[in-house]
Design an enzyme around this catalytic site. Sequence first.
Site, PDB file in Angstrom:
ATOM      1  CB  ALA A 144     -31.888 -18.440 -47.693  1.00 42.96           C
TER       2      ALA A 144
ATOM      3  CB  CYS B 136     -37.055 -17.806 -60.279  1.00 43.92           C
ATOM      4  SG  CYS B 136     -37.707 -17.521 -58.616  1.00 43.92           S
TER       5      CYS B 136
END
Length: 440
Positions: free
Chosen positions: A252, A366
């Site tokens: 998600a 990230c």
Amino acid sequence: MSDLTVTAKLVPPNPRRIAASLLDGVLGKGRALDDLLADRTIGFRGLTDRDRAFVRRLVATALRRRGQVDGVLRKFLTLWPKGLPREALRLGTTELLFLDAPPHAAVDSAVDLMHPEQKKPRGLINAVLRKVAAEGAAIVAQQDAARQNTPDWLWRSWEQAYGPDLARDIAQAHLQEAPLDISVKGDAAGWAERLQAELLPSGCLRRQAAGAVESLPGYDDGTWWIQDAAAALPAKLLGDVNGKTVADLCAAPGGKTAQLAAMGAQVMAVDRSDPRLKRLKENLKRLHLKAEVRTAEIEHWQPPHVFDAVLLDAPCSATGTIRRHPDLPYLKDETDVMKLAALQQRLINAAWAMLKPGGKLVYCVCSLQPEEGERHMPLLRALAGARIVPADAAMLGVPEDAVTLDGALRTLPCHWAERGGMDGFFAVCLEKTAAPKAAT
């Protein structure tokens, strides 16, 4: 209860009052800005489109320039008097110095955040902001913006990992709002023209002016989705996945799931969060793409079968996304990074066990923090039968220095600076050889 809260009950909500609540929620209560924007009790959703855009810009700029804003205010306030809301002064200073607001409007709006009977705070806010209007620009001109807006723990980490010059370039990139990046199912050049976007070397599209995303051509038809250019790179490391079974772990909100499905993979999207998976399903429905969706804790999940490929986009500090999330530097610290690094190691081991011999695993985060990226390389190399598949800068369409000597991908916010930068990502692809490496 803060003075701002009391005032909010007496005066109808207005954009700047909601902005003050959002800023206090981040800096005072340690809540993520995205969560606050979705909080119905704050009232952001009830604003007009124009006011929502203004509030977003005001709060994001106040967070992005927090160090400079507080540095200016310290010139005129050696102590913060009790009952004086910092949010009013921070927002007023932000409008005056970084959003080019008319001085009288910015000052009056900040003063009006206080109740009329609170004469002393109103007078002090008025006096300080008038000084800011008169003298603040000269102070800003002498500030080191990149350094002053970066918390010490992040600056130290980046200097150690990347050297002082790159650390400064990274911090400088965070001062600019990120453009809107788009992944398309096909005909990237054609859609670049329709969307008035730049076709990036990596194949993504980029719009410098975002606008209302839902009103752009192709949105309702499910032709494209929002995905930072760097976030679209890890899935490409897997190569041709058409017809292959791929597990997208920690999937998600679903950008990589959509990407893999559009590449022809048979995707199983797994995440621990039902609400986030609901959003993933909604995105897939709009895009007319299919994936099997499972709710599970990756560490303990027993998949129904092993996979041809696994993409592990692990939970991380997300410091590579500060351009888009300027609240992050004030919500995380070194302790969070170390806890997440330990979790990532466990997830890597779990993901490796889900992979067929001959299959590929991509691990990515990230994050700009080496503890979550480069420092996992010894563990990755030690996985049974692991062979690193070096990233190819030309194939990915990224600068050559975005590929490390180890063959991993390391993008930085200052890459493509002339185009608006990109998120900071670490990603590495490993192939599981048919026979495990012999012990030495």
